[in-house]
Design a protein around this motif. Structure first.
Motif, PDB file in Angstrom:
ATOM      1  N   SER A 164       0.825  -1.208   0.000  1.00 46.75           N
ATOM      2  CA  SER A 164       0.000   0.000   0.000  1.00 46.75           C
ATOM      3  C   SER A 164       0.858   1.257   0.000  1.00 46.75           C
ATOM      4  N   PHE A 165       1.947   1.205   0.726  1.00 43.86           N
ATOM      5  CA  PHE A 165       2.814   2.379   0.792  1.00 43.86           C
ATOM      6  C   PHE A 165       3.320   2.755  -0.595  1.00 43.86           C
ATOM      7  N   PHE A 166       3.718   1.732  -1.337  1.00 50.70           N
ATOM      8  CA  PHE A 166       4.303   2.014  -2.643  1.00 50.70           C
ATOM      9  C   PHE A 166       3.288   2.084  -3.780  1.00 50.70           C
ATOM     10  N   HIS A 167       2.168   1.436  -3.605  1.00 50.85           N
ATOM     11  CA  HIS A 167       1.231   1.353  -4.735  1.00 50.85           C
ATOM     12  C   HIS A 167      -0.169   1.854  -4.399  1.00 50.85           C
ATOM     13  N   GLY A 168      -0.375   2.289  -3.180  1.00 54.67           N
ATOM     14  CA  GLY A 168      -1.693   2.782  -2.815  1.00 54.67           C
ATOM     15  C   GLY A 168      -2.541   1.716  -2.139  1.00 54.67           C
TER      16      GLY A 168
END
Length: 402
Positions: free
Chosen positions: A297-301
């Motif tokens: 989630s941090f890198f891709h939402g």
RNA sequence: GGGGAGAUACCAAAGCGGCCAACUGGGCCAGACUGUAAAUCUGGUGGCUUAUGCCUUCGGCGGUUCGAAUCCGCCUCUCCCCA
């Protein structure tokens, strides 16, 4: 300058740090900066020869992010000059010299990837060739004279290599000096690095003192091991890269060892301590899935992170087929007598070579339309519709004749 | 400057004229068991359109031999000891 209270700020610096030299100077340094209404200059160096960042770097970057958000000035050093030496941290190979164009390209890649964690509009970036290219031989000698051989040999990697009878180039002694000189040039207040960097960071302190600058604080953060327990490195193939898809990130996290969970959570996520304790007290799979989702989630939402988790559960927990199996049209003519399965696997990219495919077949790792095919010489007749091929646990493809 | 040792597949490390595509360990891949964890067990770990077959590989180049990772010469690189 800082947006935090003094105690909170101190705690922020300390959190997760393995070494903090000299820790007792930190409070004074922070107070002084506060009084002068200026941010601390926090330095972090990167190697431009392998620009793809992985979560091992993220440990440092997350810390920088937190410091940046607290109002401090982040200074990234792109070690294009040092890259010509190669960091003598374990491997003994000299690195090939990078061309200017390569450095520029890697720099772009790097800053854009770092931008996923840091606010690059508020980050200072320097190449250290800016000052090293201007040095004359005389300057180099002067720099080299600032450290002794005995001091250099203290460095554990040099010590180990000596013990192991591995070659050490004289120029390799310059690496720590160069890195330290970077600190002088940018007047660093703090330098961050992995625990393996402590020596290099300390050299920066020495050099700054010799140049009548206040010596930087040296902060090391734990190194994160890769999926196989070795140091995380792209060349070991054990890294989770910033550029990995959400699905890959999640999958890789799920194959981590249970006992690294706490460290990964603490170093890479913002999950609060109390919540983390509760998570770790529960089923390890649950904690791991949460970690995977947090990272993805941090890198891709958020959406991509959740989707990755759901897709993983569907495929591996519920044993359903993945939803994104690539459909491949086999463009070449399909032999009337049938296409050798091993060859087909290679042609569509599920295996690197037909020999590898044969081995996989013999090992029972290949399924055709859901059924294991154990015959190495199996031939596949031209399909009317689509064939479903599976090689190993995670490689799938649907194939139709062209 | 002198003397000695060594360079083998991803890493470490055997092999020292044919039984060598090369022992063994680690890593990695696959299978069983699972939570795609760990541990454990099993198989595999140069390539080839179809293989008790062929091709390429043991630092490099040549040579000896029916046959060389193994013997010889030169070259490149490394380590150790002495100065």
């Amino acid at each position: 300058m800082s947006t935090l209270s003094a105690p909170d700020e101190l705690a922020l610096f300390r959190r997760g740090a393995v070494d903090l030299v000299e820790e007792r100077d930190l409070a004074a340094r922070l107070a002084k900066a506060r009084a002068e209404r200026r941010p601390l200059r926090v330095k972090f160096g990167m190697d431009p020869s392998s620009p793809d960042l992985h979560v091992g770097h993220a440990v440092q970057l997350m810390k920088l992010r937190a410091l940046q958000q607290a109002g401090h000035q982040i200074v990234l050093i792109v070690g294009d000059a040092t890259a010509m030496v190669g960091d003598p941290s374990g491997r003994n190979k000299l690195r090939p010299q990078l061309s200017r164009a390569d450095v520029e390209a890697n720099l772009v890649t790097y800053t854009s990837q770092a931008g996923k964690v840091l606010d690059m509009t508020r980050t200072e970036v320097h190449k250290n060739s800016e000052w090293f290219d201007r040095m004359r031989f005389e300057d180099v000698l002067k720099l080299a004279s600032k450290a002794t051989v005995a001091r250099m040999l203290e460095r554990d990697t040099f010590e180990k290599r000596m013990a192991a009878s591995e070659p050490i180039g004289v120029h390799e002694f310059l690496y720590p000096l160069m890195q330290g000189w970077d600190s002088v040039m940018i007047r660093a207040d703090v330098e961050l690095g992995g625990t393996d960097q402590l020596f290099n960071l300390l050299v920066g302190r020495d050099l700054q003192e010799k140049e009548a600058q206040p010596p930087q604080l040296c902060m090391t953060l734990p190194l994160i091991n890769g999926l196989d327990g070795r140091k995380m490195s792209k060349s070991y193939g054990n890294a989770i890269a910033f550029t990995d898809s959400a699905v890959d990130m999640f999958g890789k996290v799920m194959s981590l060892s249970d006992d690294v969970m706490r460290a990964w959570f603490e170093l890479l996520t913002a999950v609060p301590a109390a919540e983390l304790d509760a998570l770790l007290a529960g089923h390890p799979r649950e904690a791991k899935a949460r970690l995977g989702e947090e990272l993805a989630s941090f890198f891709h939402g958020r959406d991509a992170g959740r989707a990755a988790r759901e897709g993983f559960d569907r495929q591996f927990r519920d044993k359903e087929l993945p939803t994104d199996i690539p459909s491949i049209v086999y463009g070449k003519p399909w032999p009337v007598e049938g296409l050798a399965l091993a060859v087909l696997l290679r042609e569509i990219g599920l295996c690197a070579s037909s020999s590898e495919a044969r081995r996989l077949i013999e090992g029972g790792g290949v399924k055709l339309d859901g059924a294991v095919v154990a015959d190495v010489n199996a031939r596949v007749p031209s399909p009317a519709g689509e064939l479903l091929l599976q090689a190993g646990k995670r490689k799938f493809a649907r194939v139709r004749a062209g």
